[in-house]
Write a protein that holds these residues in place. Structure first.
Motif, PDB file in Angstrom:
ATOM      1  N   MET A 169       0.833  -1.212   0.185  1.00 12.76           N
ATOM      2  CA  MET A 169       0.044  -0.037  -0.126  1.00 12.76           C
ATOM      3  C   MET A 169       1.133   1.437   0.224  1.00 12.76           C
ATOM      4  O   MET A 169       1.894   1.159   0.471  1.00 12.76           O
ATOM      5  CB  MET A 169      -0.920   0.154   1.254  1.00 12.76           C
ATOM      6  CG  MET A 169      -0.154  -0.233   2.560  1.00 12.76           C
ATOM      7  SD  MET A 169       0.206  -1.529   2.957  1.00 12.76           S
ATOM      8  CE  MET A 169       0.946  -1.463   4.611  1.00 12.76           C
TER       9      MET A 169
ATOM     10  N   ASP B 291      -4.407   2.435   3.635  1.00 20.64           N
ATOM     11  CA  ASP B 291      -4.721   1.222   2.706  1.00 20.64           C
ATOM     12  C   ASP B 291      -4.221  -0.192   3.375  1.00 20.64           C
ATOM     13  O   ASP B 291      -4.193  -1.264   2.818  1.00 20.64           O
ATOM     14  CB  ASP B 291      -4.287   1.412   1.381  1.00 20.64           C
ATOM     15  CG  ASP B 291      -5.465   1.966   0.723  1.00 20.64           C
ATOM     16  OD1 ASP B 291      -6.643   2.008   1.070  1.00 20.64           O
ATOM     17  OD2 ASP B 291      -5.265   2.555  -0.331  1.00 20.64           O
TER      18      ASP B 291
ATOM     19  N   GLN C 260     -11.408   2.192   5.386  1.00 18.29           N
ATOM     20  CA  GLN C 260     -10.141   2.745   5.036  1.00 18.29           C
ATOM     21  C   GLN C 260     -10.203   3.913   5.800  1.00 18.29           C
ATOM     22  O   GLN C 260     -11.318   4.670   6.028  1.00 18.29           O
ATOM     23  CB  GLN C 260     -10.233   3.418   3.732  1.00 18.29           C
ATOM     24  CG  GLN C 260      -8.919   3.994   3.151  1.00 18.29           C
ATOM     25  CD  GLN C 260      -9.267   4.571   1.758  1.00 18.29           C
ATOM     26  OE1 GLN C 260     -10.077   5.489   1.646  1.00 18.29           O
ATOM     27  NE2 GLN C 260      -8.174   4.118   0.695  1.00 18.29           N
TER      28      GLN C 260
ATOM     29  N   ASN D 147       4.436   0.354  -5.092  1.00 15.32           N
ATOM     30  CA  ASN D 147       3.111   0.912  -4.012  1.00 15.32           C
ATOM     31  C   ASN D 147       1.829   1.009  -5.138  1.00 15.32           C
ATOM     32  O   ASN D 147       2.126   1.580  -6.266  1.00 15.32           O
ATOM     33  CB  ASN D 147       3.622   2.128  -3.342  1.00 15.32           C
ATOM     34  CG  ASN D 147       4.762   1.906  -2.384  1.00 15.32           C
ATOM     35  OD1 ASN D 147       5.885   2.157  -2.835  1.00 15.32           O
ATOM     36  ND2 ASN D 147       4.777   1.432  -1.253  1.00 15.32           N
TER      37      ASN D 147
ATOM     38  N   THR E  90      -2.691   2.065  -4.258  1.00 15.44           N
ATOM     39  CA  THR E  90      -3.640   2.481  -3.386  1.00 15.44           C
ATOM     40  C   THR E  90      -4.887   1.719  -3.870  1.00 15.44           C
ATOM     41  O   THR E  90      -4.907   1.261  -4.858  1.00 15.44           O
ATOM     42  CB  THR E  90      -4.082   3.808  -3.693  1.00 15.44           C
ATOM     43  OG1 THR E  90      -4.636   4.120  -4.806  1.00 15.44           O
ATOM     44  CG2 THR E  90      -2.939   5.001  -3.134  1.00 15.44           C
ATOM     45  N   TRP E  91      -5.937   1.900  -2.942  1.00 19.40           N
ATOM     46  CA  TRP E  91      -7.163   0.978  -3.412  1.00 19.40           C
ATOM     47  C   TRP E  91      -7.867   1.802  -4.600  1.00 19.40           C
ATOM     48  O   TRP E  91      -8.397   0.961  -5.399  1.00 19.40           O
ATOM     49  CB  TRP E  91      -8.060   1.431  -1.926  1.00 19.40           C
ATOM     50  CG  TRP E  91      -9.360   0.980  -2.284  1.00 19.40           C
ATOM     51  CD1 TRP E  91     -10.592   1.978  -2.006  1.00 19.40           C
ATOM     52  CD2 TRP E  91     -10.309   0.030  -2.613  1.00 19.40           C
ATOM     53  NE1 TRP E  91     -11.849   1.600  -2.245  1.00 19.40           N
ATOM     54  CE2 TRP E  91     -11.609   0.219  -2.546  1.00 19.40           C
ATOM     55  CE3 TRP E  91      -9.786  -1.455  -2.723  1.00 19.40           C
ATOM     56  CZ2 TRP E  91     -12.612  -0.900  -2.757  1.00 19.40           C
ATOM     57  CZ3 TRP E  91     -10.844  -2.328  -3.148  1.00 19.40           C
ATOM     58  CH2 TRP E  91     -12.163  -2.092  -3.023  1.00 19.40           C
TER      59      TRP E  91
END
Ligand code: ZN
Length: 714
Positions: free
Chosen positions: A177, A182, A232, A284, A286-287
């Protein structure tokens, strides 16, 4: 390798020490490992592919080692268990489970083992079930080294844990993440994959049922509390990252992920995940990065869906309005009775079951959208006896039963032919008790597992029974049921008909034996004059039994504790038992000293032991004196967070509060929260979550002996 034989046997073994050189990119490779003149060993590692620092781990200690080769991967297991037979009985399964998980993940993602090395370290008293360090996964030893007669469910739990940690090598370690808000994402993927991975190895298990039981009750236990938070969560400072973890991440998020998979379809979902892993490999994401990838594969608006389910707190609640006319027309409307704080609805797909009798029913799919969701009007000759609008392992929320449905199900849930349907009925009834809709005593027959065929349902009924018995039944009410229910449990144990749940039956029997006749029997089993039917009294079971006996029989506690201390052979168990002795003492002053000793952080180093000690202090039979420890324990929460590991604040609060049910205890918590408004939002959440059963129980009133149970014989 320069590790001398003498040193290998007597010295320290360092976990990332044996190189596993594979052609795999990113493998952990040792370039040099030498003992120097200063009697220190210097190890030089080659650069690996990039990974995040939180998954770097290093184990040093006295360990035994086993090595195995599976499907081209060499794996090593470091362990401390001293019982050779137990090690022998577990080793193959532990290696096999890791190998199966690796193979499955490689196949599903299309990406080979990201970091090559696959070793694991079994640590007694490790504070989590497992931790996914690259190249050396840490496990709590007891989670992998099972007793020879471990239940199917325990074995499944172990398989899931191994699959979870293995899945992290891709989800979390290969793609990390971007920020800890996250952190849930890697956990949900690990759980989600674990559920998929273990299924083929347990063909006899009903996996939808297993998914339901492993996620919903646990998720609700936090989501229905005042401490509920979004999946989240914002995180301003990394030092607070630990407070993010909990059941909303581990158990609610996988349900949400499963809904997402159902929206896209399995194939498109898998393609999307594969694209996500490849695109962000050794980096990396993110959602929202993932949602964007998936959004291209569906016509649904995933961003809006994700707002309510992932970015807002709370669980949906529903009421079912049923209108049946004599002519036979049936209208069923599901009404949402809450929204998120800012007015969003939690849209989801569900299955509505219309029950005419227990073996005659219809199932209709329903898309829940907005405030009112209606089934197409249908002709229904007989009047339905009950409507269960949540008959899918993915239906999430509190679906209130009406009075009629409740009384129909309470006596007949176990007659429903489908195990998932029975489970839905059980947890719906349990939820009604927690919401104060009817008294806990009505569910005392949950102990009658003989009426239920599925071992997963049986296990859950037993744990519901224990919760109801200790948390929600008043002491006077326990008196009505204790003998009869212990008789029943003993009869099940003796019958030998429930091998799958024999150890759970034993545990529930031991944990709820308040009747003197049964306590004397427990005592004879502990001394060896009597035996547990169809089950061995392993050392762990014997220690646990001694612990119960010391609480049940305060006059003999001193002798029991001293004798047990002498008998324990495993050195780690001896140390643990010695730690717990003052918490177990019948003498309040001794127990008080134990609590005082916990104010020194050094005495809190072994967190699972501290949790166990606090539970003994606050055992339901000792709450009158233990109430004095509640406030000081709550006051320590900020320090506990600062000095402890990620799950510890919640465990500390739960171990402190879960034995209590009195109005006085509830008042202490409420006053503490009123007096400490500046306590951090997340610690307040942890306390609200831990206090939820207490706050509910304190409002319940004792009722007389309930007769309806009498007709619920096996
Ligand atoms: Zn994890």
């Amino acid at each position: 390798m320069r590790l001398s034989r003498r040193r290998a046997l007597g010295g320290f073994l360092v976990a990332p020490l044996l190189p596993v050189v594979t052609r795999q990119a990113g493998a952990v490779i040792i370039l040099d490992s030498t003992w120097q003149a200063d009697n220190r060993k210097y190890i030089t590692f080659a650069n690996t592919k990039p990974f995040s620092t939180y998954v770097f781990g290093f184990a040093a200690g006295r360990f035994q080692v086993k090595t195995a080769r599976r499907r081209g991967h060499t794996m090593r297991m470091l362990y401390r268990e001293t019982n050779a037979a137990k090690v022998a009985a577990n080793t193959k399964a532990i290696f096999d489970l890791h190998a199966q998980s690796v193979a499955w993940m490689e196949e599903y993602t299309g990406i080979g083992m990201p970091f090559g090395k696959m070793d694991f370290v079994l640590i007694p008293g490790f504070q989590y079930g497992g931790m996914e360090h690259i190249g050396n996964i840490f496990y709590r030893e007891s989670s992998l080294m099972l007793e020879p007669d471990a239940s199917e469910n325990r074995k499944l739990g172990r398989a899931r844990l191994i699959a979870h940690e293995t899945a992290h090598m891709w989800f979390g370690n290969l793609v990390t993440m971007s920020w800890f808000n996250d952190v849930w994402l890697k956990e949900v993927f690990a759980n989600f994959m674990a559920a998929k991975i273990v299924n083929p190895s347990f063909p006899n298990v009903n996996h939808d049922l297993n998914f339901l039981w492993s996620h919903l009750p646990s998720a609700y236990s936090e989501d229905r509390s005042r401490g509920s938070h979004p999946i989240q969560q914002d995180l301003d400072n990394l030092k607070n990252a630990g407070t993010l973890y909990g059941r909303i991440i581990y158990q609610k998020a996988p349900v949400v992920m499963r809904q997402l998979e159902a929206k896209l379809g399995e194939a498109a979902f898998r393609e999307g995940l594969s694209e996500y892993l490849q695109r962000f490999a050794y980096g990396n994401a993110t959602w929202d990065d993932l949602i964007q990838i998936l959004d291209r594969r569906t016509t649904d608006d995933l961003a809006t869906w994700s707002e309510a389910w992932v970015k807002r707190a709370g669980m949906p609640t529903y009421r079912t309005n049923v209108d049946w006319k004599k002519g036979g027309q049936l209208d069923v409307v599901l009404e949402a009775t809450n929204t998120t704080e800012d007015g969003l609805h939690w849209d989801q797909e569900t299955q509505v079951v219309i029950l005419y009798t227990t073996d005659s029913y219809e199932i209709k799919p329903l898309s829940i959208q907005g405030k009112r969701s209606q089934l197409p009007a249908m002709a229904s000759k007989p009047e339905p006896r009950a409507i269960l609008p949540n008959a899918s392992e993915m239906s999430y929320g509190y679906f209130a039963l009406d009075q009629k449905g409740r009384s129909f199900l309470i006596d007949r849930a176990y007659q429903l032919p489908d195990p998932v349907l029975r489970a839905t009925a059980y947890w719906s009834l349990y939820e009604e008790v927690l919401r104060g809709e009817f008294p806990p005593a009505l569910l005392m027959n949950f102990v009658s597992v003989g009426r239920e065929e599925d071992p997963l349902n049986q296990e859950r009924l037993l744990s519901y029974y224990e919760e109801l018995f200790w948390q929600y039944l008043k002491p006077v009410e326990r008196g009505y049921y204790q003998q009869e229910n212990s008789d029943k449990l003993w009869a099940y144990l003796e019958s030998g008909k429930y091998q799958d749940i024999q150890s759970s039956l034993w545990s529930t029997y031991q944990q709820t034996a308040l009747d003197p006749v049964h306590q004397r029997r427990l005592y004879r089993i502990w001394t060896g004059e009597d035996t547990i039917p169809h089950l061995t009294l392993s050392e762990n079971r014997r220690i646990s039994l001694a612990t119960s006996l010391a609480i049940y029989m305060p006059d003999e506690a001193g002798t029991i504790m001293a004798r047990e201390m002498e008998r324990i052979e495993n050195p780690d168990q001896r140390e643990r038992f010695a730690f717990l002795l003052p918490a177990l003492s019948p003498d309040f002053e001794e127990r008080k000293k134990f609590f005082e000793s916990l104010k020194d952080p050094a005495n809190r180093a072994k967190e699972p032991w501290v949790g166990a000690g606090l539970r003994l202090l606050h055992h339901p039979l000792r709450t009158e004196t233990a109430i004095a420890f509640i406030e000081p324990a709550l006051e320590m929460m900020p320090e506990i967070q600062e000095t402890g590991d990620i799950f510890f604040p919640r465990q500390w609060a739960t171990a402190t509060l879960s034995g209590h049910q009195s109005e006085e205890a509830a008042r202490i918590v409420q006053n503490f929260m009123d007096d400490n408004p500046t306590l951090s939002y997340r610690l307040r959440n942890k306390i609200w979550m831990a206090a939820d059963p207490l706050l509910r129980a304190s409002k319940m009133e004792a009722v007389g002996r309930i007769q309806s149970g009498d007709r619920m014989d096996d």
